[in-house]
Design an enzyme around this catalytic site. Structure first.
Site, PDB file in Angstrom:
ATOM      1  N   VAL A  64      77.297  31.063  51.762  1.00 52.34           N
ATOM      2  CA  VAL A  64      77.094  31.639  50.344  1.00 52.34           C
ATOM      3  C   VAL A  64      75.431  31.903  49.898  1.00 52.34           C
ATOM      4  O   VAL A  64      75.683  32.321  49.206  1.00 52.34           O
ATOM      5  CB  VAL A  64      77.876  30.055  49.517  1.00 52.34           C
ATOM      6  CG1 VAL A  64      79.165  29.965  48.817  1.00 52.34           C
ATOM      7  CG2 VAL A  64      76.644  28.619  49.405  1.00 52.34           C
ATOM      8  N   TYR A 155      68.063  18.576  45.266  1.00 48.45           N
ATOM      9  CA  TYR A 155      69.627  18.605  44.489  1.00 48.45           C
ATOM     10  C   TYR A 155      69.589  18.359  43.752  1.00 48.45           C
ATOM     11  O   TYR A 155      69.933  18.991  42.655  1.00 48.45           O
ATOM     12  CB  TYR A 155      70.092  17.243  45.427  1.00 48.45           C
ATOM     13  CG  TYR A 155      71.887  16.656  45.510  1.00 48.45           C
ATOM     14  CD1 TYR A 155      72.890  17.713  46.131  1.00 48.45           C
ATOM     15  CD2 TYR A 155      72.400  16.218  44.904  1.00 48.45           C
ATOM     16  CE1 TYR A 155      73.823  17.930  45.744  1.00 48.45           C
ATOM     17  CE2 TYR A 155      73.423  15.899  44.560  1.00 48.45           C
ATOM     18  CZ  TYR A 155      74.157  16.906  44.716  1.00 48.45           C
ATOM     19  OH  TYR A 155      75.827  16.579  45.440  1.00 48.45           O
ATOM     20  N   ALA A 157      67.553  19.116  41.386  1.00 46.47           N
ATOM     21  CA  ALA A 157      66.262  20.162  40.573  1.00 46.47           C
ATOM     22  C   ALA A 157      67.945  21.909  40.524  1.00 46.47           C
ATOM     23  O   ALA A 157      68.280  22.379  40.018  1.00 46.47           O
ATOM     24  CB  ALA A 157      65.454  21.043  41.266  1.00 46.47           C
ATOM     25  N   LYS A 159      71.208  21.061  40.713  1.00 48.16           N
ATOM     26  CA  LYS A 159      72.377  20.618  40.132  1.00 48.16           C
ATOM     27  C   LYS A 159      72.511  21.028  38.662  1.00 48.16           C
ATOM     28  O   LYS A 159      73.319  21.226  38.425  1.00 48.16           O
ATOM     29  CB  LYS A 159      73.478  19.530  40.738  1.00 48.16           C
ATOM     30  CG  LYS A 159      73.564  19.278  42.167  1.00 48.16           C
ATOM     31  CD  LYS A 159      75.001  20.083  42.177  1.00 48.16           C
ATOM     32  CE  LYS A 159      75.199  20.413  43.699  1.00 48.16           C
ATOM     33  NZ  LYS A 159      76.494  20.549  44.181  1.00 48.16           N
ATOM     34  N   ILE A 188      81.795  10.557  45.332  1.00 48.81           N
ATOM     35  CA  ILE A 188      83.056  10.490  45.614  1.00 48.81           C
ATOM     36  C   ILE A 188      83.272  10.099  46.739  1.00 48.81           C
ATOM     37  O   ILE A 188      81.995  10.595  47.852  1.00 48.81           O
ATOM     38  CB  ILE A 188      83.236  12.023  45.656  1.00 48.81           C
ATOM     39  CG1 ILE A 188      82.535  12.847  43.744  1.00 48.81           C
ATOM     40  CG2 ILE A 188      84.631  12.535  45.540  1.00 48.81           C
ATOM     41  CD1 ILE A 188      83.754  11.730  43.029  1.00 48.81           C
TER      42      ILE A 188
END
Ligand code: NAI
Length: 244
Positions: A64, A155, A157, A159, A188
């Site tokens: 991606v 991470y 930053a 998100k 999760i």
């Protein structure tokens, strides 16, 4: 309910993405799973979707973070499955470390996958949604992007960036029949968090509902956002109260 729509789920081969793929298939959407890892896992999710719900489901190996590869993959999905109405940007990675010692590559890799990856998919899918006058875009952020989290500067930053991207997309595309929302999961139970087993009890103690979330908890929120015509630009926490 979603018959006639194709849903793209990035990182759909396992964890939260696999649960989202199955949930959207159960609602009648054809499924395109984008993945970076195991071919076998991706094919298994597709088989479960088509065997259980009679929808078309295909897997596409694609990084991606790569603008050109995502462009080609979206074109292939349109060609194979048509009518892309739903995009769930779920692919994500962590490369945790403290600010004082984090390597440049760890910062870049996380931003490229989590933030730029979400941009890449929105960029290539939204012209098709604009043409179809319909779209539901759901970006998986994190409570780390809302609260910050020691050891996750890259991470959190990425998100937090996903939340900004969500709000701008929502404002730009609202007039075209396209909504864009984010979900901020808490803790999760997936492959991503399995190495945190040692600190599990401390984490669980900090969650008012006193349990880890499941991939299905997140899939339920995705299902809500796909059907919620009057919700856009929102960030829904699904975290057992962790970030209250
Ligand atoms: P996971 O590690 O089980 O699955 C991640 C998926 O993303 C895999 O299918 C992997 O192949 C794919 N992926 C990774 N890099 C990719 C790339 N460059 N191109 C294409 N696909 C790629 O993770 P999990 O737990 O299911 O997480 C899914 C999303 O939820 C991620 O964005 C994660 O940041 C987010 N999240 C997870 C939380 C948790 O506690 N598990 C908490 C908050 C957010």
């Amino acid at each position: 309910m979603l018959k006639g729509h194709t849903a793209i789920i990035t990182g759909g081969s396992r964890g939260i993405g696999a649960a989202v793929a199955k949930k959207l298939a159960s609602m009648g959407a054809d499924i395109a799973v984008i993945y970076a890892g195991s071919d076998e896992l991706a094919q298994k999710v597709c088989k479960e979707c088509s065997d259980s719900y009679g929808v078309k489901a295909m897997a596409y190996k694609c990084n991606v973070a790569d603008f050109e590869q995502t462009k080609e993959t979206v074109a292939a999905i349109k060609n194979d499955l048509g009518n892309i109405g739903i995009l769930v940007n779920n692919a994500g990675i962590t490369r945790d470390g403290l600010i004082a010692t984090m390597k440049e590559a760890a910062f870049d890799e996380v931003i490229d996958t989590n933030l730029k990856g979400s941009f890449n998919l929105i960029r290539h899918v939204c012209p098709l949604m604009i043409r179809g006058k319909y779209g539901r875009i759901i970006n998986i952020s994190s409570v780390s992007g809302i609260m910050g989290n020691p050891g996750q500067i890259n991470y959190s930053a990425s998100k937090a960036g996903v939340i900004g991207l969500t709000k701008t997309t929502a404002r730009e595309l609202a007039s075209k029949g396209i909504t864009c929302n984010a979900i901020a999961p808490g803790f999760i139970a997936t492959d991503m968090t399995k190495d945190l087993a040692q600190t599990n009890q401390d984490i669980l103690n900090a969650i008012p509902l006193k349990r880890a979330g499941t991939p299905e908890d997140i899939a339920g929120a995705v299902a809500f956002l796909v059907t919620a015509d009057y919700v856009t630009g929102d960030v829904i926490r699904v975290d057992g109260g962790m970030a209250i």
